[in-house]
Design an enzyme around this catalytic site. Structure first.
Site, PDB file in Angstrom:
ATOM      1  N   ASP A  96       0.859  -1.202   0.026  1.00 27.16           N
ATOM      2  CA  ASP A  96      -0.042  -0.113   0.092  1.00 27.16           C
ATOM      3  C   ASP A  96       0.715   1.343   0.050  1.00 27.16           C
ATOM      4  O   ASP A  96       0.435   2.292   0.409  1.00 27.16           O
ATOM      5  CB  ASP A  96      -1.075   0.008   1.204  1.00 27.16           C
ATOM      6  CG  ASP A  96      -0.298  -0.187   2.600  1.00 27.16           C
ATOM      7  OD1 ASP A  96       1.185   0.121   2.513  1.00 27.16           O
ATOM      8  OD2 ASP A  96      -0.634  -0.338   3.469  1.00 27.16           O
ATOM      9  N   GLU A 118      -0.211  -8.900  -1.067  1.00 25.64           N
ATOM     10  CA  GLU A 118      -0.973  -8.352  -0.023  1.00 25.64           C
ATOM     11  C   GLU A 118      -2.410  -7.468  -0.418  1.00 25.64           C
ATOM     12  O   GLU A 118      -2.431  -6.227  -0.302  1.00 25.64           O
ATOM     13  CB  GLU A 118      -0.045  -7.411   0.815  1.00 25.64           C
ATOM     14  CG  GLU A 118      -0.570  -7.364   2.116  1.00 25.64           C
ATOM     15  CD  GLU A 118       0.485  -6.389   3.045  1.00 25.64           C
ATOM     16  OE1 GLU A 118       0.511  -5.171   2.956  1.00 25.64           O
ATOM     17  OE2 GLU A 118       1.329  -7.228   3.728  1.00 25.64           O
ATOM     18  N   GLU A 132      -2.208   5.214   2.709  1.00 21.33           N
ATOM     19  CA  GLU A 132      -2.129   3.511   2.443  1.00 21.33           C
ATOM     20  C   GLU A 132      -3.604   3.010   1.864  1.00 21.33           C
ATOM     21  O   GLU A 132      -3.638   2.386   1.187  1.00 21.33           O
ATOM     22  CB  GLU A 132      -1.565   2.883   3.726  1.00 21.33           C
ATOM     23  CG  GLU A 132      -0.009   3.189   3.668  1.00 21.33           C
ATOM     24  CD  GLU A 132       0.181   4.534   4.478  1.00 21.33           C
ATOM     25  OE1 GLU A 132      -0.671   5.355   5.032  1.00 21.33           O
ATOM     26  OE2 GLU A 132       1.571   4.940   4.545  1.00 21.33           O
ATOM     27  N   HIS A 206       5.774   5.667  12.968  1.00 17.36           N
ATOM     28  CA  HIS A 206       6.196   6.412  11.809  1.00 17.36           C
ATOM     29  C   HIS A 206       5.057   6.869  11.033  1.00 17.36           C
ATOM     30  O   HIS A 206       5.193   7.891   9.859  1.00 17.36           O
ATOM     31  CB  HIS A 206       6.957   5.558  10.888  1.00 17.36           C
ATOM     32  CG  HIS A 206       6.573   4.487  10.163  1.00 17.36           C
ATOM     33  ND1 HIS A 206       5.862   4.646   9.005  1.00 17.36           N
ATOM     34  CD2 HIS A 206       6.297   3.072  10.506  1.00 17.36           C
ATOM     35  CE1 HIS A 206       5.097   3.396   8.786  1.00 17.36           C
ATOM     36  NE2 HIS A 206       5.620   2.541   9.461  1.00 17.36           N
ATOM     37  N   ARG A 208       2.335   8.549   8.807  1.00 15.32           N
ATOM     38  CA  ARG A 208       2.208  10.099   8.216  1.00 15.32           C
ATOM     39  C   ARG A 208       1.051  10.872   9.165  1.00 15.32           C
ATOM     40  O   ARG A 208       0.886  11.984   9.685  1.00 15.32           O
ATOM     41  CB  ARG A 208       1.707  10.078   6.882  1.00 15.32           C
ATOM     42  CG  ARG A 208       2.471  11.073   6.223  1.00 15.32           C
ATOM     43  CD  ARG A 208       2.143  10.931   4.733  1.00 15.32           C
ATOM     44  NE  ARG A 208       2.786  11.946   3.959  1.00 15.32           N
ATOM     45  CZ  ARG A 208       4.139  11.569   3.297  1.00 15.32           C
ATOM     46  NH1 ARG A 208       4.766  10.146   3.549  1.00 15.32           N
ATOM     47  NH2 ARG A 208       4.892  12.388   2.879  1.00 15.32           N
ATOM     48  N   HIS A 239      12.826   5.365  12.798  1.00 15.93           N
ATOM     49  CA  HIS A 239      12.705   5.451  11.407  1.00 15.93           C
ATOM     50  C   HIS A 239      13.456   6.517  10.858  1.00 15.93           C
ATOM     51  O   HIS A 239      13.613   7.517  11.496  1.00 15.93           O
ATOM     52  CB  HIS A 239      11.174   6.003  11.228  1.00 15.93           C
ATOM     53  CG  HIS A 239      10.638   5.776   9.832  1.00 15.93           C
ATOM     54  ND1 HIS A 239      11.259   6.494   8.808  1.00 15.93           N
ATOM     55  CD2 HIS A 239      10.029   4.718   9.164  1.00 15.93           C
ATOM     56  CE1 HIS A 239      10.505   6.082   7.500  1.00 15.93           C
ATOM     57  NE2 HIS A 239       9.833   4.723   7.813  1.00 15.93           N
TER      58      HIS A 239
HETATM   59  C1  UD1 Z   1       6.549   5.101   3.590  1.00 17.74           C
HETATM   60  C2  UD1 Z   1       5.348   4.677   3.215  1.00 17.74           C
HETATM   61  C3  UD1 Z   1       4.409   3.908   3.986  1.00 17.74           C
HETATM   62  C4  UD1 Z   1       5.119   2.689   4.756  1.00 17.74           C
HETATM   63  C5  UD1 Z   1       6.662   3.326   5.258  1.00 17.74           C
HETATM   64  C6  UD1 Z   1       7.373   1.994   5.916  1.00 17.74           C
HETATM   65  C7  UD1 Z   1       4.260   6.029   1.353  1.00 17.74           C
HETATM   66  C8  UD1 Z   1       3.340   7.220   1.369  1.00 17.74           C
HETATM   67  N1  UD1 Z   1       4.692   6.012   2.829  1.00 17.74           N
HETATM   68  O1  UD1 Z   1       6.538   6.127   4.866  1.00 17.74           O
HETATM   69  O2  UD1 Z   1       3.238   3.425   3.461  1.00 17.74           O
HETATM   70  O3  UD1 Z   1       4.385   2.278   5.978  1.00 17.74           O
HETATM   71  O4  UD1 Z   1       7.358   3.963   4.212  1.00 17.74           O
HETATM   72  O5  UD1 Z   1       8.672   2.474   6.474  1.00 17.74           O
HETATM   73  O6  UD1 Z   1       4.447   5.200   0.493  1.00 17.74           O
HETATM   74  N2  UD1 Z   1      14.232   8.637   4.748  1.00 17.74           N
HETATM   75  C9  UD1 Z   1      15.362   8.343   4.688  1.00 17.74           C
HETATM   76  N3  UD1 Z   1      16.267   7.324   4.290  1.00 17.74           N
HETATM   77  C10 UD1 Z   1      15.407   6.026   4.161  1.00 17.74           C
HETATM   78  C11 UD1 Z   1      13.887   6.305   4.090  1.00 17.74           C
HETATM   79  C12 UD1 Z   1      13.451   7.400   4.426  1.00 17.74           C
HETATM   80  O7  UD1 Z   1      16.054   9.168   4.700  1.00 17.74           O
HETATM   81  O8  UD1 Z   1      15.897   5.076   3.784  1.00 17.74           O
HETATM   82  C13 UD1 Z   1      13.523   9.762   5.022  1.00 17.74           C
HETATM   83  C14 UD1 Z   1      13.539  10.835   3.499  1.00 17.74           C
HETATM   84  O9  UD1 Z   1      13.770  11.945   4.345  1.00 17.74           O
HETATM   85  C15 UD1 Z   1      12.049  10.747   3.190  1.00 17.74           C
HETATM   86  C16 UD1 Z   1      11.093  10.438   4.437  1.00 17.74           C
HETATM   87  O10 UD1 Z   1      12.071   9.549   5.436  1.00 17.74           O
HETATM   88  O11 UD1 Z   1      11.670  11.749   2.556  1.00 17.74           O
HETATM   89  C17 UD1 Z   1       9.858   9.794   4.064  1.00 17.74           C
HETATM   90  O12 UD1 Z   1       9.926   8.812   3.351  1.00 17.74           O
HETATM   91  P1  UD1 Z   1       8.621   8.425   2.932  1.00 17.74           P
HETATM   92  O13 UD1 Z   1       8.823   6.910   1.986  1.00 17.74           O
HETATM   93  O14 UD1 Z   1       8.033   9.444   1.935  1.00 17.74           O
HETATM   94  O15 UD1 Z   1       7.624   7.864   3.876  1.00 17.74           O
HETATM   95  P2  UD1 Z   1       7.329   7.034   5.137  1.00 17.74           P
HETATM   96  O16 UD1 Z   1       7.180   7.715   6.339  1.00 17.74           O
HETATM   97  O17 UD1 Z   1       8.845   6.478   5.131  1.00 17.74           O
HETATM   98  N1  UDP Z   2      11.796  -3.491  10.810  1.00 16.49           N
HETATM   99  C1  UDP Z   2      13.232  -3.732  10.939  1.00 16.49           C
HETATM  100  N2  UDP Z   2      14.104  -2.922  11.449  1.00 16.49           N
HETATM  101  C2  UDP Z   2      13.547  -1.809  12.030  1.00 16.49           C
HETATM  102  C3  UDP Z   2      12.445  -1.830  12.349  1.00 16.49           C
HETATM  103  C4  UDP Z   2      11.314  -2.437  11.578  1.00 16.49           C
HETATM  104  O1  UDP Z   2      13.616  -4.511  10.046  1.00 16.49           O
HETATM  105  O2  UDP Z   2      14.348  -1.099  12.911  1.00 16.49           O
HETATM  106  C5  UDP Z   2      10.956  -4.300  10.022  1.00 16.49           C
HETATM  107  C6  UDP Z   2       9.771  -5.047  10.811  1.00 16.49           C
HETATM  108  O3  UDP Z   2      10.236  -6.276  11.358  1.00 16.49           O
HETATM  109  C7  UDP Z   2       8.718  -5.138   9.822  1.00 16.49           C
HETATM  110  C8  UDP Z   2       8.962  -3.715   8.845  1.00 16.49           C
HETATM  111  O4  UDP Z   2      10.207  -3.461   9.175  1.00 16.49           O
HETATM  112  O5  UDP Z   2       8.813  -6.460   8.923  1.00 16.49           O
HETATM  113  C9  UDP Z   2       8.130  -2.766   9.134  1.00 16.49           C
HETATM  114  O6  UDP Z   2       8.527  -1.790   8.775  1.00 16.49           O
HETATM  115  P1  UDP Z   2       7.522  -0.368   8.754  1.00 16.49           P
HETATM  116  O7  UDP Z   2       7.073  -0.037  10.259  1.00 16.49           O
HETATM  117  O8  UDP Z   2       8.628   0.782   8.427  1.00 16.49           O
HETATM  118  O9  UDP Z   2       6.475  -0.348   7.763  1.00 16.49           O
HETATM  119  P2  UDP Z   2       4.921  -0.777   7.680  1.00 16.49           P
HETATM  120  O10 UDP Z   2       4.836  -2.113   8.350  1.00 16.49           O
HETATM  121  O11 UDP Z   2       4.220   0.001   9.030  1.00 16.49           O
HETATM  122  O12 UDP Z   2       4.320  -0.344   6.397  1.00 16.49           O
END
Ligand code: UD1
Ligand code: UDP
Length: 375
Positions: A96, A118, A132, A206, A208, A239
């Site tokens: 999602d 999924e 999502e 984490h 939004r 995160h």
């Molecule tokens: C995203 C997904 C969310 C998912 C989550 C898992 C969308 C809109 N959101 O949210 O559904 O549950 O990932 O973790 O698709 N960043 C880094 N390094 C990384 C990753 C992220 O620096 O490796 C920072 C960056 O500044 C980036 C910000 O995090 O712009 C947000 O990343 P983004 O993927 O937009 O949103 P998430 O909150 O990570």
């Molecule tokens: N996870 C990980 N390291 C971490 C935190 C989470 O490997 O420090 C794994 C966790 O076991 C799960 C996935 O990341 O499989 C969840 O990711 P996240 O919470 O970012 O996304 P969501 O499931 O909410 O989409």
């Protein structure tokens, strides 16, 4: 050979697609491309590395504090250009995220069948989780094959008019990933600083819709827990999102029994889940993993698209209310009989064989397309 591109963008997509990617790559009947959008950078690499998977193509779309518009348009353009240059028989997307939606659109625009792993999860509220719920509803409108983790998810798809013969209940591939990882655990260094006999709680957040004040309220609940209980330690893998880090560091950085860390590798994270008494989280994937590990999870959301976690599993909804977080945490910490009841709860998300089922269904479908029967 069936040409199939597997799209991953964020950490959970990588973890949940990995077992399937490994199976497809081992199978000589598929030509597999791992197509990373790079919506996440280091968190995506960290997850892929554990499963010894390298992206064949990485669009590297991530920007600091990126917007939904940026991610959606960059993924749509990037996946579209990839498909134009490397035609595929099938595009697999997961879950999602905005990568899921952008990639599904690019496939749909070119008439490439989209398989949604999924599929069918619904909170039935477009604002929760945001964005999502919209991403998965829209991806399912564009998909041709639906891999639903549970019977309830399949029922959601039927109600929306997805064709019965394209809906398959497979279990969730996260259970495949978890079981594989439980057999490959190393020593989690992060646990070195945690006394062996002291109670440990794991926290992640984490979402939004929680950025800002709701996240601060969550942290205040955790701070109240540390103040109320003399021994408990709370481990918080942060995160990478700066919008999350700032708030958590501000609210929890000053507590000696709160351990803030960088994101943990998947095996270290699994070790910490195993070691914890319970988990406090707004993550979707963690609700599923915790049910397989029989760990209670206090879910930091007002509703879940995983009702199975609450009905028969290990999840308890607490929202972002500090008092509810404190109350439920203390109950879990202080009442071993109550904690024990979680050991008897169900495991509704799969048996570890979801990827095998999906591979077999993909083969049937792609064979029938090649023979001119499907469509
Ligand atoms: C995203 C997904 C969310 C998912 C989550 C898992 C969308 C809109 N959101 O949210 O559904 O549950 O990932 O973790 O698709 N960043 C880094 N390094 C990384 C990753 C992220 O620096 O490796 C920072 C960056 O500044 C980036 C910000 O995090 O712009 C947000 O990343 P983004 O993927 O937009 O949103 P998430 O909150 O990570
Ligand atoms: N996870 C990980 N390291 C971490 C935190 C989470 O490997 O420090 C794994 C966790 O076991 C799960 C996935 O990341 O499989 C969840 O990711 P996240 O919470 O970012 O996304 P969501 O499931 O909410 O989409």
């Amino acid at each position: 050979m069936h040409r199939i591109a597997c799209v991953v963008g964020t950490r959970p997509e990588a973890i949940k697609m990995a077992p399937l990617v490994r199976l497809l790559k081992e199978d000589g009947r598929f030509a597999v491309t791992v197509l990373a959008s790079g919506q996440h950078s280091d968190m995506l690499q960290q997850a892929l590395a554990h499963f010894r998977i390298a992206a064949d193509v990485n669009l590297n779309v991530m920007r600091e504090r990126q917007t939904l518009d940026h991610v959606t348009s960059a993924v749509l353009l990037g996946v579209g250009a990839f498909l134009d240059g490397s035609p595929q028989d099938m595009l697999l997307v997961h879950g999602d995220t905005t990568t899921t939606l952008g990639a599904a659109m690019a496939g749909f625009y070119r008439g490439v069948p989209v398989g949604h792993v999924e599929a069918g999860l619904r909170s039935h509220n477009m604002a929760l989780p945001f964005p999502e719920e919209a991403n998965r509803v829209l991806a399912d409108r564009l998909a041709s094959l639906f891999f639903a983790p549970t019977p309830g998810d399949a029922e959601n798809l039927r109600r929306e008019g997805a064709p019965e013969e394209r809906i398959f209940v497979t279990g969730n591939t996260v259970i495949d990933a978890l079981l594989w990882t439980l057999g490959n655990l190393g020593r989690a260094e992060v646990l070195d600083g945690v006394p062996e006999d002291g109670p440990l709680v794991l926290m992640t957040a984490h979402r939004r819709e929680s950025w800002g004040e709701p996240l601060a309220r969550i942290c205040r609940g955790v701070a109240a827990l540390v103040e109320a209980h003399p021994e408990v330690r709370v481990l918080v893998p942060l995160h990478k999102n700066p919008a999350v880090r700032e708030v958590v560091r501000r609210e929890l950085g000053g507590f000696s029994r709160v351990i803030l860390t960088e994101p943990l590798s998947y095996p270290d994270f699994v070790s910490v889940m195993n070691r914890s008494l319970f988990i406090v989280s707004d993550s979707g994937g963690i609700q599923e993993e915790a049910s397989a590990l029989r760990k209670p999870v206090l879910i930091l959301r007002d509703l879940s698209e995983r009702p199975e976690a609450i009905a028969s599993g290990t999840g308890v909804l607490v929202g972002t209310d500090p008092e509810a977080i404190l109350r439920e945490s203390l109950r879990l910490l202080e009442d071993p009989d109550y904690r024990g009841t979680f050991l008897k709860r169900g495991m509704p998300f799969g048996d570890g064989r979801a990827s095998e089922r999906i591979r077999d269904i993909l083969l049937d479908y792609l064979d029938s397309l090649a023979g001119g029967i499907g469509g």
